[in-house]
Design an enzyme around this catalytic site. Structure first.
Site, PDB file in Angstrom:
ATOM      1  N   ASP A  76      44.433  49.784  22.387  1.00 27.25           N
ATOM      2  CA  ASP A  76      44.955  51.009  21.771  1.00 27.25           C
ATOM      3  C   ASP A  76      44.862  50.851  20.256  1.00 27.25           C
ATOM      4  OD1 ASP A  76      46.657  53.504  22.554  1.00 27.25           O
ATOM      5  OD2 ASP A  76      47.604  52.659  20.776  1.00 27.25           O
ATOM      6  N   LEU A  77      44.236  51.820  19.607  1.00 26.69           N
ATOM      7  CA  LEU A  77      44.071  51.691  18.155  1.00 26.69           C
ATOM      8  C   LEU A  77      45.402  51.950  17.453  1.00 26.69           C
ATOM      9  CD1 LEU A  77      40.677  53.523  17.545  1.00 26.69           C
ATOM     10  CD2 LEU A  77      41.088  51.113  18.038  1.00 26.69           C
TER      11      LEU A  77
ATOM     12  N   ASP B 295      42.131  57.491  21.488  1.00 26.54           N
ATOM     13  CA  ASP B 295      41.934  56.232  20.763  1.00 26.54           C
ATOM     14  C   ASP B 295      42.242  55.047  21.672  1.00 26.54           C
ATOM     15  OD1 ASP B 295      44.632  56.549  20.945  1.00 26.54           O
ATOM     16  OD2 ASP B 295      45.084  56.085  18.870  1.00 26.54           O
TER      17      ASP B 295
END
Ligand code: C2E
Ligand code: MG
Ligand code: MG
Length: 680
Positions: free
Chosen positions: A290-291, A333
């Protein structure tokens, strides 16, 4: 028996072999074209039907004609040209009609009518062809064989169509091919057994075989050309169709932006791997990425820029993993990696570290630089969990833990983490409900002047009085409210009530309201404050907002604009928890700040801890030199009070004087005009 003696005794076997080869090739191609015709829809069915009937009709007719040329009755033979042509037309038209009937919805009816018609067409072609066959002798027909030949053609023709329709055709095209070959061959040779020629004395039996071989070769050549054309058309169409299907399949399984596999493709691969694992297949690791801080990049630099960052993330990820590992983008993202055969936590840990490392490097695109990062959750299948859904839940838990631990790191799944996640989910649900039920209250902690010990105002502190959980600290629920997007609602309510209360206090008292970075970046802070001041009648100079350095770091341009708008209203700005964050002096210069609040974590180590003492001293001096007010928070002892007073901190708050109290108590306290340490 008669059939065999006729075949081997009365035929040129070379020509029979040629006819057989043509028959097999022609039938195989015809079956492919039959299939296409039956499966085609609308107008294209007629086009396929035409091609299939010409191809099948020509090869059937040529098989028959070549085999007939191979027949050696021992007399001179000629052909009636018209009838020979008519026989070819019958073959083509008959197969066409049969094919159209083969598309009937009912399979049995289709086989009976369609296949039967094709069988009859082959028979009609054969016997008309036989009438064109003029032998100089006495011709006799054996009706039994004629009937048997007809029966063979109809029955095998029907079975061929039945097999074609039984969906076997796609996978086993040789089955309908074999029956079609049988229909043609049996009809011909049983039919030939029905035909006998007795030479008439006095008629010559000219040597014709060389001419017939030449004719047969020419016909075979022409027929193969027709069959070849049919086959080419079929293959070209197949190729185009396969290409289009491949393209569609690629689109369906890949993310259009990054070219990585998409969620659908990832899920099916995960299911496939889990299934294989349950059957003793190799273990694998599921890694979820997960960004961090991607949303601000997207919001501030624009979506096209965000898209380019995502593409760069995809390319870095692909390089970080092994070639055969699957990388997918499964959300805005969110990315995932399926690492085949990976079961060693050390190896997978290294891979995760590499992923975190490559994604934490700045992304420099088009002259702009974006710094994001990544949190990574991992679950290994070596400990027995094989169900794909369970694996996804586990990796979610691990990812959540990595984020909780401060992001920019990886975390392996551990069963004890599940409990934590469940508790967090319950808390989120309760918090959402609390917003609807308005379970929040505002408390006030008085702020005092260090020298006179007079009240100068109070800080508003939100409280969540939950029926199930009791009093919940804002330190617990504010960060969650920020993540869930609830902090604007809660913050708006606190601002409104705080101003409303303060308006009833004596005029010289101010109120300080904590503002979350999320509220500050929303772009509506100044407008909301102006409306509240107007509604409650509080003078702007009596309101202070408390911000933290995190808000200034996220996007300093936006923060500066927002704070200047607030300042323009006449509202003061205070920098809370100073010393715990980045504490960059440049913030104090760049932003319009009126007050610095020294964090309680330094104050509560006073006066014994030398480090904290020097920090408090330095901040007090900094405030004085920059002409800013300084408040010391969290004063609990007389020694702490004496120390901050000596350093010249102008204001203070702490349990030594007052704990946060409810609005009614605060109003009473301020109305009484009392002050000092025993006031509450
Ligand atoms: P803060 O703004 O630094 O608030 C001061 C915190 O220190 C308060 O905790 C207060 O009760 C506590 N405190 C005050 N004096 C003492 C003392 O002598 N000893 C000790 N140990 N603690 C003391 P509280 O109310 O739990 O709030 C915690 C944090 O939650 C606040 O820190 C603030 O960052 C946040 N918060 C509170 N209310 C709001 C709000 O309405 N909006 C937003 N965005 N954040 C809020
Ligand atoms: Mg505060
Ligand atoms: Mg503070």
């Amino acid at each position: 028996m008669r059939v065999l003696t006729c075949l081997f005794g009365e035929h040129n076997l070379a020509l029979v072999a040629l006819a057989a080869i043509l028959c097999i090739i022609g039938s195989f191609v015809s079956v492919q074209l039959f299939l296409r015709t039956i499966n085609a829809r609308g107008g294209s069915r007629f086009h396929w039907c035409f091609l299939a009937s010409v191809c099948a009709g020509a090869s059937i007719w040529a098989t028959h004609f070549i085999a007939m040329l191979g027949y050696q009755p021992g007399v001179r033979v000629t052909f009636d040209a018209t009838l020979t042509i008519v026989s070819a037309v019958i073959a083509i038209a008959g197969v066409g009609t049969g094919l159209m009937l083969s598309s009937l919805r009912n399979r049995w009816l289709a086989a009976l009518c369609g296949g039967g018609t094709i069988g009859l067409a082959i028979s009609a072609m054969h016997y008309v062809g036989m009438f064109a066959y003029r032998a100089d002798g006495i011709v006799t027909w054996l009706p039994g064989y004629v009937a048997a030949s007809l029966a063979c053609a109809v029955v095998f023709g029907a079975v061929a169509i039945d097999r074609l329709r039984a969906h076997d055709g796609d996978r086993h095209p040789w089955l309908p091919t074999a029956f079609l070959v049988l229909a043609i061959v049996m009809l011909h040779f049983v039919g030939m057994a029905a035909f006998t020629v007795a030479p008439i004395a006095g008629f010559g039996s000219g040597p014709q075989s060389e001419v017939f071989v030449a004719m047969a070769s020419a016909i075979a050549m022409a027929a193969l050309l027709i069959v070849g054309t049919g086959l080419s058309t079929y293959l070209v169409e197949m190729r185009t169709r396969t290409d289009a299907q491949d393209r569609l399949h690629h689109i369906a399984m890949h993310d259009t932006l990054t070219g990585l596999h998409n969620r659908h493709s990832f899920n099916s691969e995960l299911r496939r791997k889990s299934h294989r694992l349950s059957k003793g297949g190799p273990p694998f690791a599921l890694i979820m990425i997960d960004l961090d801080r991607f949303k601000p990049v997207n919001d501030t630099l624009g979506h096209p820029y965000g898209d380019r960052v995502l593409k760069a993330v995809a390319s870095r990820l692909r390089k970080a993993v092994r070639e055969h590992d699957m990388v997918a983008r499964i959300g805005g993202d969110e990315f995932a990696v399926l690492a085949d055969g990976a079961s060693d936590p050390i190896v997978v840990g290294h891979l995760a570290e590499r992923i975190v490392e490559v994604l934490s490097r700045p992304f420099v695109i088009g002259g702009q630089s974006a710094e994001i990062g990544a949190s990574v959750g991992i679950t290994l299948t070596s400990d027995g969990a094989v169900d794909a859904d369970a694996l996804i839940q586990q990796v979610d838990v691990a990812l959540y833990h990595a984020k909780e631990e401060g992001r920019g790191r990886h975390s392996f799944f551990d069963p004890s983490l599940t409990q934590k996640l469940l508790e967090r989910r319950r808390l989120e649900a309760d918090l959402r409900r609390a917003c609807i039920r308005e379970e929040f209250e505002v408390f006030f902690q008085p702020v005092l002047d260090t020298q006179s010990r007079e009240f100068i105002g109070a800080e508003a502190l939100v409280r969540w009085r939950s029926a199930e959980r009791g009093m919940v600290s804002p330190a617990v629920f504010i960060p969650i409210a920020e993540e869930l997007g609830l902090v604007n609602t809660i913050g708006g309510m606190v601002l409104d009530r705080a101003c409303h209360e303060a308006a009833s206090w004596p005029d010289h008292l101010m109120v300080a309201v904590n503002v979350s970075p999320v509220q500050m970046m929303g772009g509506r802070l100044a407008t909301d404050i102006a409306q509240v001041l107007h509604r409650t009648g509080l003078a702007p100079h009596r309101l202070e907002i408390e911000i933290t350095e995190t808000a200034l770091v996220a996007d300093d341009e936006l923060a500066l604009r927002s704070l200047e708008e607030v300042r323009a209203l006449g509202v003061k700005i205070s920098l809370d928890d100073f010393g715990t964050g980045y504490s960059s002096l440049s913030y104090l210069h760049r932003f319009p700040i009126d007050r610095i609040k020294i964090d309680g974590s330094f104050v509560n180590k006073l006066p014994t801890d030398a480090g904290s003492a020097s920090i408090v001293r330095a901040i007090a001096q900094l405030g004085a030199s920059l002409n800013m007010q300084v408040t010391a928070e969290g004063i609990e002892t007389d020694d702490q009070y004496s120390f901050v007073a000596e350093q010249g901190c102008g204001h203070m708050q702490g349990f030594l004087f007052n704990k946060p109290i409810d609005a009614k108590s605060a109003a009473k306290l301020f109305a009484s005009g009392s002050s000092g340490r025993f006031a509450a």
